[in-house]
Design an enzyme around this catalytic site. Structure first.
Site, PDB file in Angstrom:
ATOM      1  N   ARG A 102       0.872  -1.182   0.000  1.00  0.00           N
ATOM      2  CA  ARG A 102       0.000   0.000   0.000  1.00  0.00           C
ATOM      3  C   ARG A 102       0.905   1.225   0.000  1.00  0.00           C
ATOM      4  NH1 ARG A 102      -5.482   1.533   3.267  1.00  0.00           N
ATOM      5  NH2 ARG A 102      -6.225   0.027   1.743  1.00  0.00           N
ATOM      6  N   HIS A 129      -7.134   0.679  -6.661  1.00  0.00           N
ATOM      7  CA  HIS A 129      -7.448  -0.162  -5.491  1.00  0.00           C
ATOM      8  C   HIS A 129      -8.158  -1.418  -6.030  1.00  0.00           C
ATOM      9  CE1 HIS A 129      -7.934  -1.268  -1.459  1.00  0.00           C
ATOM     10  NE2 HIS A 129      -8.798  -0.382  -1.018  1.00  0.00           N
ATOM     11  N   GLN A 132     -10.331  -3.816  -3.806  1.00  0.00           N
ATOM     12  CA  GLN A 132     -11.610  -3.231  -3.411  1.00  0.00           C
ATOM     13  C   GLN A 132     -12.640  -3.388  -4.539  1.00  0.00           C
ATOM     14  OE1 GLN A 132     -12.372  -1.546  -0.317  1.00  0.00           O
ATOM     15  NE2 GLN A 132     -14.380  -1.966  -1.177  1.00  0.00           N
ATOM     16  N   ASP A 222     -17.162   7.498  -2.046  1.00  0.00           N
ATOM     17  CA  ASP A 222     -15.922   7.367  -1.277  1.00  0.00           C
ATOM     18  C   ASP A 222     -15.621   8.756  -0.702  1.00  0.00           C
ATOM     19  OD1 ASP A 222     -13.481   6.507  -0.249  1.00  0.00           O
ATOM     20  OD2 ASP A 222     -12.434   6.512  -2.176  1.00  0.00           O
ATOM     21  N   CYS A 262     -16.537   2.044   0.127  1.00  0.00           N
ATOM     22  CA  CYS A 262     -15.406   1.165   0.454  1.00  0.00           C
ATOM     23  C   CYS A 262     -15.028   1.252   1.925  1.00  0.00           C
ATOM     24  CB  CYS A 262     -14.207   1.507  -0.431  1.00  0.00           C
ATOM     25  SG  CYS A 262     -13.735   3.238  -0.315  1.00  0.00           S
ATOM     26  N   ARG A 290     -14.278  -8.358   1.771  1.00  0.00           N
ATOM     27  CA  ARG A 290     -12.849  -8.126   1.505  1.00  0.00           C
ATOM     28  C   ARG A 290     -12.038  -9.362   1.923  1.00  0.00           C
ATOM     29  NH1 ARG A 290     -10.497  -3.140   0.897  1.00  0.00           N
ATOM     30  NH2 ARG A 290      -8.737  -4.493   0.380  1.00  0.00           N
TER      31      ARG A 290
END
Ligand code: CP
Ligand code: NVA
Length: 305
Positions: A102, A129, A132, A222, A262, A290
């Site tokens: 990340r 991402h 996701q 988001d 998310c 996830r």
């Protein structure tokens, strides 16, 4: 060696295969079975930014599959600080089967992957991402049963999450509409390149959120300021004010419309409590998935490598 740096690394049929594996592993987990498919395999996670879901989903996925996981902040691993990222990649690849990264810079993940003997998974960069977006489409498929009939409307910043969702929807033939304020849309070069790769992409840009959400079966949002953009929070609050997902916006969509995010959410900014806590909201199913997605993805990637 297979990596997941962006969704361009996966063919549409491979995403379908991964979803089938995710479903199988989720059903087994719900029946109390945790097949040790990755016994003796190891994962290393190196994160420059904070994380709850991504870090824990991969770590718990690995443990449930019988493998092990270590975590390093970038300060400890020294990405491009204590030593070059290429050298860190060469070393970690000799200890681990899979690495999740990340970072701020997307290029850093590309440089790492070029030098890694281990599978590299993008656990979020400023550009994308992918885990996701895969989870999101898996969740919509699981809940609605038919991705092709959906109209997913993303309202807000044309950011990493929006890019990956656009990519995932293009791969799976799903209608995707993005509604962003001027200057915060998906970049025209990205839209052009997506259309070039997938001419049948069902992507639309509509700056008016009230118009964008007509007939939407999923509204997604988001944060307005992503990690690294905190200094712009106040400025963005004004720019994005008309893009809040509230009851009025939900009322303009299909009556069965689901709400997705998310997470983490800034309640009262991009989404109201009323929507986030409503019966339309599937954000915690999404968050749970996830982990199931991470399990399917890890097993699939390591089978290929
Ligand atoms: N959605 C998501 O990636 O959450 P985290 O930042 O907590 O990992
Ligand atoms: N766009 C957000 C997503 C967090 C999961 C960020 O990059 O901070």
């Amino acid at each position: 060696m297979r990596h997941l740096v962006t969704l361009h690394d996966l063919e549409s049929s491979e995403i379908v295969d991964i979803f089938a594996l995710v479903q199988e592993l989720k059903e087994k987990r719900n029946a109390g079975e945790r097949p040790p498919l990755l016994q003796g395999r190891t994962m290393t996670q190196v994160f420059e930014k904070p994380s709850l879901r991504t870090r824990l989903s991969f770590e718990s996925a690995m443990w449930e599959l019988g493998g092990g996981a270590s975590f390093f902040s970038c300060k400890e691993a020294g990405l491009d600080g204590r030593e070059s990222i290429e050298d860190v990649a060469r070393v970690i690849g000799r200890y681990s089967d899979v690495v999740t990264l990340r970072t701020f810079s997307h290029e850093m993940i590309e440089r790492f992957a070029k030098n890694s003997q281990a599978c590299v998974i993008n656990a979020l960069s400023d550009l994308s991402h992918p885990c996701q977006a895969l989870t999101d489409l898996y969740t919509i498929q699981e809940i609605t049963g038919d991705l092709s009939q959906q109209k997913i409307v993303y309202v807000g910043d044309g950011n990493n999450v929006a890019y990956s969702l656009a990519n995932a929807c293009a791969k799976l033939g799903v209608k995707f509409v993005v509604s962003s304020p001027e200057g915060f849309e998906l970049k025209p070069e990205f839209v052009k390149s997506l259309m070039k790769h997938k001419p049948d992409t069902r992507l639309e840009l509509e700056s008016d959120p009230q118009k964008a959400v007509v007939d939407a079966t999923v509204i997604y949002t988001d944060v307005w300021a992503s990690m690294g953009q905190e200094a712009e929070t106040e400025k963005r609050k004004k720019i994005f004010a008309d893009y809040q997902v509230n009851s009025r916006l939900m009322a303009a969509a299909d009556p069965q419309c689901r709400f997705m995010h998310c997470l983490p959410a800034k309640r009262g900014l991009e989404v109201t409590d009323e929507v986030l806590d409503s019966k339309h909201s599937i954000v915690f199913e999404q968050a749970e998935n996830r982990k199931h997605l991470a399990k399917g993805l890890l097993v699939w990637l390591l089978q290929q490598s």
